[in-house]
Write a protein that holds these residues in place. Structure first.
Motif, PDB file in Angstrom:
ATOM      1  N   ALA A  20      30.795   0.535   7.133  1.00 45.80           N
ATOM      2  CA  ALA A  20      29.745  -0.449   6.851  1.00 45.80           C
ATOM      3  C   ALA A  20      30.157  -1.847   7.293  1.00 45.80           C
ATOM      4  CB  ALA A  20      29.410  -0.439   5.366  1.00 45.80           C
ATOM      5  N   TYR A  23      30.031  -1.965  11.161  1.00 45.03           N
ATOM      6  CA  TYR A  23      28.647  -1.976  11.600  1.00 45.03           C
ATOM      7  C   TYR A  23      28.025  -3.356  11.394  1.00 45.03           C
ATOM      8  CZ  TYR A  23      23.697  -0.856  11.871  1.00 45.03           C
ATOM      9  OH  TYR A  23      22.379  -0.860  12.204  1.00 45.03           O
ATOM     10  N   THR A  24      28.257  -3.950  10.235  1.00 49.71           N
ATOM     11  CA  THR A  24      27.717  -5.280   9.958  1.00 49.71           C
ATOM     12  C   THR A  24      28.272  -6.307  10.935  1.00 49.71           C
ATOM     13  OG1 THR A  24      27.516  -4.696   7.631  1.00 49.71           O
ATOM     14  CG2 THR A  24      27.434  -7.037   8.171  1.00 49.71           C
TER      15      THR A  24
END
Length: 130
Positions: A20, A23-24
């Motif tokens: 996560a 990805y961010t």
């Protein structure tokens, strides 16, 4: 002492959190350094100007919305060409490296969602989310 189930659970949670975060970071990198360049190649897209004016002053919200639209454009080019939203010749002008960056990030996000779902289902069936 931790048993194997707890170790697997902790490692799985750590992997999902790292995915996560990566990805961010990729999304914000593309939004702030590559989005304007991508949009400069697809000037005939009917949604670029309205979205920029409609969401003017919202900062990253506008950029994220436009990046989502560009991702959809690269995922389903025939759909947008058939609707007349973009010119097929302009899509060919976008460098493959930029298309791969956007689509690769999108696919990485899908893999992250799948990993999080698999982790949740594992924990749920294992009885740890009771």
């Amino acid at each position: 002492m931790l048993n194997w189930t707890e170790i697997i659970t902790l490692v799985s949670i750590l992997v999902v959190v790292v995915i996560a975060m990566i990805y961010t970071g990729l999304i914000f990198y593309i939004m702030h350094s590559k989005l304007d360049r991508i949009e400069s190649f697809i000037t005939s897209a009917t949604w670029v100007v309205p979205v920029k004016t409609m969401l003017a002053g919202t900062g990253w919200v506008s950029r994220f919305h436009r990046l989502t639209l560009v991702s959809l454009l690269f995922l389903m080019p025939a759909f947008f060409i058939k609707r007349g939203d973009v010119d097929a010749r302009e899509l060919l002008l976008v460098p493959k490296s930029l298309r791969r960056l956007v689509l690769g990030t999108y696919m990485f996000g899908i893999a992250g969602v799948m990993a999080a779902t698999a982790l949740y289902l594992y924990l749920w069936f294992d009885g740890q989310l009771a």
